[in-house]
Motif scaffolding. Structure first.
Motif, PDB file in Angstrom:
ATOM      1  N   GLY A  33      -3.947 -36.462-101.830  1.00 36.11           N
ATOM      2  CA  GLY A  33      -2.854 -35.530-101.568  1.00 36.11           C
ATOM      3  C   GLY A  33      -1.601 -35.937-102.490  1.00 36.11           C
ATOM      4  N   PRO A  34      -0.525 -35.106-102.386  1.00 35.66           N
ATOM      5  CA  PRO A  34       0.873 -35.489-103.039  1.00 35.66           C
ATOM      6  C   PRO A  34       1.194 -36.821-102.641  1.00 35.66           C
ATOM      7  N   GLU A  35       1.137 -37.260-101.276  1.00 40.08           N
ATOM      8  CA  GLU A  35       1.468 -38.568-101.098  1.00 40.08           C
ATOM      9  C   GLU A  35       1.171 -39.755-101.847  1.00 40.08           C
ATOM     10  N   TYR A  36      -0.156 -39.421-102.739  1.00 43.12           N
ATOM     11  CA  TYR A  36      -0.476 -40.518-103.595  1.00 43.12           C
ATOM     12  C   TYR A  36      -0.267 -40.446-104.777  1.00 43.12           C
ATOM     13  N   LYS A  37       0.675 -39.594-105.219  1.00 37.54           N
ATOM     14  CA  LYS A  37       1.331 -39.346-106.591  1.00 37.54           C
ATOM     15  C   LYS A  37       0.504 -39.405-107.752  1.00 37.54           C
ATOM     16  N   GLY A  38      -0.701 -38.922-107.635  1.00 35.20           N
ATOM     17  CA  GLY A  38      -1.557 -38.918-108.801  1.00 35.20           C
ATOM     18  C   GLY A  38      -2.230 -40.040-108.893  1.00 35.20           C
ATOM     19  N   ARG A  39      -2.013 -41.166-108.056  1.00 37.17           N
ATOM     20  CA  ARG A  39      -3.098 -42.455-108.375  1.00 37.17           C
ATOM     21  C   ARG A  39      -4.600 -42.137-108.069  1.00 37.17           C
ATOM     22  N   LYS A  40      -5.269 -42.920-108.895  1.00 37.49           N
ATOM     23  CA  LYS A  40      -6.652 -42.547-108.857  1.00 37.49           C
ATOM     24  C   LYS A  40      -7.348 -44.016-108.852  1.00 37.49           C
ATOM     25  N   ASP A  41      -7.833 -44.583-107.732  1.00 34.90           N
ATOM     26  CA  ASP A  41      -8.521 -45.692-107.951  1.00 34.90           C
ATOM     27  C   ASP A  41      -9.958 -45.740-108.232  1.00 34.90           C
ATOM     28  N   PRO A  42     -10.528 -46.525-108.835  1.00 28.52           N
ATOM     29  CA  PRO A  42     -11.918 -46.341-109.309  1.00 28.52           C
ATOM     30  C   PRO A  42     -12.847 -46.551-108.065  1.00 28.52           C
ATOM     31  N   TYR A  43     -14.071 -45.702-108.069  1.00 26.00           N
ATOM     32  CA  TYR A  43     -14.915 -46.033-106.852  1.00 26.00           C
ATOM     33  C   TYR A  43     -16.105 -45.733-107.284  1.00 26.00           C
ATOM     34  N   ASP A  44     -17.209 -46.033-106.591  1.00 29.04           N
ATOM     35  CA  ASP A  44     -18.606 -45.644-106.597  1.00 29.04           C
ATOM     36  C   ASP A  44     -19.094 -44.654-105.336  1.00 29.04           C
ATOM     37  N   VAL A  45     -19.788 -43.792-105.682  1.00 27.83           N
ATOM     38  CA  VAL A  45     -20.813 -43.196-104.740  1.00 27.83           C
ATOM     39  C   VAL A  45     -21.920 -43.875-104.742  1.00 27.83           C
ATOM     40  N   LEU A  46     -22.311 -44.480-103.431  1.00 29.94           N
ATOM     41  CA  LEU A  46     -23.721 -45.124-103.431  1.00 29.94           C
ATOM     42  C   LEU A  46     -24.725 -44.287-102.876  1.00 29.94           C
ATOM     43  N   LEU A  47     -25.903 -44.255-103.205  1.00 28.41           N
ATOM     44  CA  LEU A  47     -26.978 -44.049-102.716  1.00 28.41           C
ATOM     45  C   LEU A  47     -27.481 -44.916-101.862  1.00 28.41           C
ATOM     46  N   ILE A  48     -27.826 -44.716-100.680  1.00 26.73           N
ATOM     47  CA  ILE A  48     -28.321 -45.634 -99.657  1.00 26.73           C
ATOM     48  C   ILE A  48     -29.781 -45.459 -99.296  1.00 26.73           C
ATOM     49  N   GLY A  49     -30.494 -46.463 -99.777  1.00 28.90           N
ATOM     50  CA  GLY A  49     -32.096 -46.169 -99.818  1.00 28.90           C
ATOM     51  C   GLY A  49     -32.487 -46.331 -98.357  1.00 28.90           C
ATOM     52  N   LEU A  50     -33.574 -45.978 -98.210  1.00 31.78           N
ATOM     53  CA  LEU A  50     -34.311 -46.058 -96.721  1.00 31.78           C
ATOM     54  C   LEU A  50     -34.333 -47.321 -96.338  1.00 31.78           C
ATOM     55  N   ASN A  51     -34.205 -48.220 -97.063  1.00 35.95           N
ATOM     56  CA  ASN A  51     -34.336 -49.857 -96.832  1.00 35.95           C
ATOM     57  C   ASN A  51     -32.834 -50.339 -96.334  1.00 35.95           C
ATOM     58  N   GLY A  52     -31.760 -49.381 -96.611  1.00 36.00           N
ATOM     59  CA  GLY A  52     -30.472 -49.589 -96.215  1.00 36.00           C
ATOM     60  C   GLY A  52     -29.825 -50.326 -97.487  1.00 36.00           C
ATOM     61  N   MET A  53     -30.395 -50.599 -98.689  1.00 35.18           N
ATOM     62  CA  MET A  53     -29.920 -51.080-100.026  1.00 35.18           C
ATOM     63  C   MET A  53     -29.199 -50.177-100.787  1.00 35.18           C
ATOM     64  N   PRO A  54     -28.072 -50.385-101.366  1.00 34.45           N
ATOM     65  CA  PRO A  54     -27.244 -49.071-102.202  1.00 34.45           C
ATOM     66  C   PRO A  54     -27.662 -49.261-103.650  1.00 34.45           C
ATOM     67  N   SER A  55     -27.513 -48.142-104.220  1.00 34.25           N
ATOM     68  CA  SER A  55     -27.420 -48.271-105.544  1.00 34.25           C
ATOM     69  C   SER A  55     -26.532 -47.370-106.222  1.00 34.25           C
ATOM     70  N   VAL A  56     -25.862 -47.452-107.301  1.00 32.30           N
ATOM     71  CA  VAL A  56     -24.721 -46.597-107.655  1.00 32.30           C
ATOM     72  C   VAL A  56     -25.483 -45.278-108.313  1.00 32.30           C
ATOM     73  N   TYR A  57     -24.954 -44.220-107.362  1.00 35.20           N
ATOM     74  CA  TYR A  57     -25.308 -42.934-107.517  1.00 35.20           C
ATOM     75  C   TYR A  57     -24.616 -42.272-108.711  1.00 35.20           C
ATOM     76  N   GLN A  58     -22.946 -42.698-108.510  1.00 32.44           N
ATOM     77  CA  GLN A  58     -22.039 -42.016-109.647  1.00 32.44           C
ATOM     78  C   GLN A  58     -20.841 -42.926-109.555  1.00 32.44           C
ATOM     79  N   ALA A  59     -20.365 -43.196-110.717  1.00 32.59           N
ATOM     80  CA  ALA A  59     -19.169 -44.179-110.719  1.00 32.59           C
ATOM     81  C   ALA A  59     -18.093 -43.304-111.079  1.00 32.59           C
ATOM     82  N   TYR A  60     -16.932 -43.418-110.461  1.00 32.64           N
ATOM     83  CA  TYR A  60     -15.872 -42.766-110.807  1.00 32.64           C
ATOM     84  C   TYR A  60     -14.588 -43.735-111.168  1.00 32.64           C
ATOM     85  N   LYS A  61     -14.202 -43.573-112.405  1.00 31.77           N
ATOM     86  CA  LYS A  61     -13.364 -44.588-112.998  1.00 31.77           C
ATOM     87  C   LYS A  61     -12.043 -43.865-113.354  1.00 31.77           C
TER      88      LYS A  61
END
Length: 153
Positions: free
Chosen positions: A125-153
């Protein structure tokens, strides 16, 4: 002559069904979201999903218990937990990645964007003044372990 009448009837029947079939194709997928009744960024994420082709049903009871019940490990937690087509969606996951998940149908618990990264959908939203921190969307496997599904930089 009989086959001409049968063809006309079939065409007429098809024309009658056409609006019904087009409605079925355009129906938005339902995503159910559990959140705090006072969380503004959860409401923003729901509005974002609505604009991107989903129908959101919000349940304002908090999400901690539902996250546990649905099997999403707590370390991937965020402010809201959602479910669509048997998958858990934890946090501010972009609509594009949810659509990809539904198309690919991997064997997984679901997707997670842990915490609440600024610049992710609902945290932009506008309160963040265009700031964009990098983050990952994780795919959580059936065993509970993550893998990076998509990285946002």
């Amino acid at each position: 002559m009989r086959s001409v009448n049968q063809q006309r009837r079939l065409i007429s029947f098809g024309l009658v069904l056409l609006p019904t079939l087009s409605f079925a194709v355009t129906e938005k997928p339902l995503i159910t979201m559990w959140k705090s009744p006072t969380c503004g960024c959860c409401k923003d994420w729901a509005a974002y999903l609505e604009k991107n082709g989903f129908h959101v049903k919000a349940i304002d009871i908090g999400n901690t218990e539902m996250r546990q019940k649905l099997g999403m490990p707590v370390q991937y937690g965020s402010c809201h937990t959602a479910q669509i087509n048997g998958y858990v969606i934890e946090g501010h996951v972009p609509a594009k990645e949810i659509k990809r998940l539904l198309a690919e149908k991997p064997k997984a618990i679901g997707l997670a964007v842990p915490a609440m990264p600024i610049g992710s959908p609902g945290m932009d939203g506008p309160e963040y003044k265009g700031r964009k921190d990098p983050y990952d969307v994780l795919l959580i496997g059936l065993n509970g372990m993550p893998s990076v599904y998509q990285a946002y930089k």
